[in-house]
Each structure stands twice: as structure tokens, then as C-alpha cells.
Design a protein around this motif. Sequence first.
Motif, PDB file in Angstrom:
ATOM      1  N   ILE A 273       0.837  -1.200   0.000  1.00 30.38           N
ATOM      2  CA  ILE A 273       0.000   0.000   0.000  1.00 30.38           C
ATOM      3  C   ILE A 273       0.873   1.253   0.000  1.00 30.38           C
ATOM      4  N   GLU A 309       1.355   7.716  -3.512  1.00 32.30           N
ATOM      5  CA  GLU A 309       0.019   8.199  -3.137  1.00 32.30           C
ATOM      6  C   GLU A 309      -1.052   7.352  -3.812  1.00 32.30           C
ATOM      7  N   GLN A 311      -1.015   4.421  -4.760  1.00 30.65           N
ATOM      8  CA  GLN A 311      -1.119   3.049  -4.267  1.00 30.65           C
ATOM      9  C   GLN A 311      -2.212   2.904  -3.210  1.00 30.65           C
ATOM     10  N   ARG A 312      -2.359   3.929  -2.379  1.00 33.20           N
ATOM     11  CA  ARG A 312      -3.430   3.908  -1.352  1.00 33.20           C
ATOM     12  C   ARG A 312      -4.794   3.958  -2.017  1.00 33.20           C
ATOM     13  N   ASP A 313      -4.928   4.837  -3.026  1.00 31.14           N
ATOM     14  CA  ASP A 313      -6.220   4.959  -3.704  1.00 31.14           C
ATOM     15  C   ASP A 313      -6.576   3.664  -4.411  1.00 31.14           C
ATOM     16  N   PRO A 349       0.600   4.532   5.978  1.00 28.88           N
ATOM     17  CA  PRO A 349      -0.457   4.363   4.973  1.00 28.88           C
ATOM     18  C   PRO A 349      -1.657   3.625   5.567  1.00 28.88           C
ATOM     19  N   ILE A 353      -5.538   4.842   5.236  1.00 29.48           N
ATOM     20  CA  ILE A 353      -6.589   3.992   4.652  1.00 29.48           C
ATOM     21  C   ILE A 353      -7.739   3.806   5.641  1.00 29.48           C
ATOM     22  N   LEU A 402      -3.107  -4.412   6.641  1.00 29.98           N
ATOM     23  CA  LEU A 402      -2.453  -3.156   6.244  1.00 29.98           C
ATOM     24  C   LEU A 402      -0.994  -3.031   6.687  1.00 29.98           C
TER      25      LEU A 402
END
Length: 468
Positions: A273, A309, A311-313, A349, A353, A402
Motif C-alpha cells: 500500500i 500516493e 497506491q493507497r487509492d 499508509p 486507509i 495493512l
Amino acid sequence: MRIAVVGSGYVGLVAGACFADLGHDVILVDNDERKLADLKDGQVPIHEKFLPELLNRHRGHRLEFSADLQEAVRASAAIFIAVGTPPTDRGDADLSYVESVAREISGAINGYKVIVEKSTVPVYTSDWVRKIILRNGADPEFFDVASNPEFLREGSAVADFLFPDRILVGCDTERASDVLREIYAPLTSGSYYQRAEAIPQPDRSSIPAPILVTTTKSAELIKHASNAFLAMKISFINAVASVCESVGADVSQVCHGIGSDTRIGPRFLNPGIGYGGSCFPKDVMAFRAVARECGYDFRLLDEVMRINEDQRDRFLRKVRSALWTLRGKHLGVLGLAFKGGTDDIRESPAIAIVQALLQEGCKITAYDPAAMDRAQEVITSGIKFANSAYEAAHNADALIILTEWEEFANLDLRRLQQELKYPIVIDGRNLYHPDVMAAYGFTYYSVGRAAAHAEGAPAALKNGASRA
Ligand code: UDX
Ligand code: UDX
């Protein structure tokens, strides 16, 4: 050698405890009176393997804690600056703590001292530290400024310090490099490793520790460039993982294939993530800013940050596509720390999330072996904290992983399956093999690999969206 370490955060505290273990007399200085009182009282403010043992071993003998910076400087031959260098709004490093420490040191120089930058700082900081100390009246004959950046990773910081890939010493005079060589002699001669009480040697480490001596500016640059390169490696593999998802390739096989090339190497090629923590995000931004100031437009680093960035979305989109609507869904979350083995949630991250999921109306029960107290300070509503991974999973619509804690990679899958309301796992750290998860009856989503569906599940349920 008598050593002062200014700033007893993650870096300073570990460095101070390890210097004491090498046989030096160390004064750890901090301006946070509460932290000092806790340290004196035997408390260990951070979760870090072997740190409690070292602090216990040396507290009150070779390791003292003090708020009096000038007294510590007067008593020491080397002063390591390990105060924070947080990012400013413009992305460059805020060096005001370093400057104020330098100013204070100046008034206490009563004989030759080496002032050592231990915090990650931009190139030219050593020049500024020198100027500030001179401006405040110190005799130029009585001090040198050196750079001795630290490469420790949180979670394995003590082992990284004592069994380093290399010790980097940036000095512009022989007198300063002699002092630093002497400080690290127990590691570079190997004598430390023969002691019965030395901490166990980690895999892959080679002893005795090699030492690299460079100019001060080169050392400052090596530190920023190393962190930027490692962040780039992570963003690179995350981008490759996205391509894998589009074409149906398996990123673990791709990583193995790429990493087997000894010129590339397999480490820091784990997709997920995105990177977090107090270093990579800040240092990539700061290196970008330094380069710009020096007239080089380092746009590669913009892309490293953008992929991170993104990757989180992408992960959030994956959760949505697995569960369809999110409002009112009950999710079990494993991991809040920015990585396994630490209680640090700075730039985590996982926290970002969780906050996004809460904003979309999910109800979350989270578990982290070390970071829940800290998480509680930043996430105040909509979340419950559990005492175990199984409790977090209990009756949840899905489980989300996570953080790459080792214990999360070794769960009793049968039990986990029974705890969940629906056996859906969305793994942001690729801790399990998709086939194994399918065999245990899970619908399993991970990063850069095809989703796996419970063996024997009716065809209609093999689409994540309709399953939810
Ligand atoms: C470190 C490095 O300083 C940073 O450059 C690197 O990139 C990441 O790690 P860290 O040890 O994580 O930072 O910082 P933090 O945990 O914030 O500790 C800094 C300590 O310095 C704190 O205990 C703070 O109280 C102390 N401090 C800060 C001082 O003693 N004096 C000051 O003027 C400022
Ligand atoms: C990093 C550097 O590794 C260290 O040398 C430097 O001194 C400080 O910054 P740290 O931030 O403590 O150390 O942890 P690290 O293990 O590097 O992980 C940083 C982030 O990258 C974490 O969020 C981790 O989860 C992530 N990561 C790491 C990946 O996503 N994939 C990987 O393959 C490795």
C-alpha cells in the motif's frame, strides 16, 4: 569515549543505547522533560527489539539522561545531533531544531569537539552548522562538523546499528575522522561481536562492519540519495504490480525474477500500500527540494511520490470492488503501524486507509500488536480496538491487512475463517499465497496478483462484488 547524543527519539535513543553497549559513556539529551523523566524511571518510550535490554543494561552506568545540553557538551568529545528534521509546507526539511542545538553547543565548547550530524539533513547543513557555531563565538580550532548518517530501520533498529551494511563517516579533517573511527572501532575491528552479551547476529549481516570515510557533503548526499533510491525501488515495484493486475501476471513471480538479478537484488521489492514512516516520505520530498535549490529538476522523485500516493487509492478501490458499497460495512483491520515491528504511526499508509474507510461509513475493529495506543490518539471515533487478530475479524464483513507484522503472516486460517462473517480477505501486504487462501475457503484479494476464490464456491459467488 564520552559522547553526547542530542534528541532521544527513534534515532537518538537507539544510537545512545548502542554507543553505551560499545563501551562508551553516553549522555542522552532531550528538551522534553516528560520523556526524560520516563527514561530515567526505566520506561522505554518506543517499541524496538533489544532496546529495553540495552537500556536496562546501561541506565545509570554508561548511560545518563539530561536536559542540560551545555553541560553534556562540556563533558563530551563528540556530540551527535539527532533532533527531528520535519518537513515544512514547501517540502524542504525544517532545520530550526538543528540550528538551535548548534547555537547552544557553541557556548559550551571548552576544548576540541566533533559535532556530528546524525539526523538526515540536506547537503550543506554541515556548512551551516559550522557557520552558526562560529557566529556564536566558538574558536574554529576547537571543533569540526562531521556527518554520520544512520541507516537503521524501525523495528530492527538496534540490530541495524550494531550490524550495519556500512558505517558512513563524512569528515573534512583527519582529526574528526580519527574520533569517529575510534567510536566505531569495536564494530570495525570486530571486538564487539566476540562479547558474550552482544545481541545475536542477524542473517545477511557481515562482520566486522565496513567503514566508509567520505567528505561531509558526500555523506549528507549519500543518506538522502539512499532513502530516495529505496523509495524509488518500492514505487517501481508498486507500478509493476499495477501492470501485473491489468495483464493477469503474478507480481511475486515477477519480483523473484527481477530480484534474482544480483545487480537489482530481491530486497525492498515488496509491493503493497506504499511506503510510509518518518523517513521515506519526508526525505524524498526534501531531496527533491534540495535538488531544485541546487538547480537540478529531479522529476523522477515527483513520480516516486505520485505512485506512492496512488497506491493507497488503488487499494481503496480494491476494497470497494470487493465489497461494493461501504456504508455500514463492518471491517476487521490488521495493522496500524507504518510497518511491522514498530509502534510508529507517522505517515502510516494504514492510518490513512483506515481514515478513508471511516469517512466512507465503515465500522472498523482494528488490531495492531504495538501501535494501538498511538493510533487511538489520532483516530478518535468510529473505530474499536481488539485484543487479537481473531477478535478484529470476529463477525466482520471482510478482513483488511495493512501492516506486514510477522504475526499476521502466521494466522490460524481455519480459525480466522470461522471468525469472519464472510470469508473475504483484502491483503495490502501480500502476506499469503492466493492458492492457500482459496483452499481455506477465502475470497482473497492482494496486490499485483489475481484475486483467489474459495475452492468449490458457486460460480455466481466468484465475483467479489456479487459475493458481498
Ligand atoms: C530522526 C532524525 O532526526 C530524522 O532526521 C530522521 O530522518 C528520522 O529520525 P526521530 O528520532 O524519529 O528523527 O525523531 P523524534 O522521534 O521526533 O525525536 C527527536 C527528539 O529530539 C525528541 O525526543 C525531541 O524531544 C528532541 N528534541 C527536539 C530536542 O531535544 N531538542 C530540540 O530542539 C528538538
Ligand atoms: C528507512 C530506511 O530503510 C532506513 O535505512 C533509514 O535509516 C530510515 O528510513 P524505516 O522507515 O524505519 O527505514 O523502514 P523501512 O523498512 O525502510 O520501511 C519504510 C516503508 O516502506 C514502510 O512503510 C514499509 O512498509 C515500506 N516498504 C518497505 C514496502 O512497502 N516495501 C518494501 O519492500 C520495503
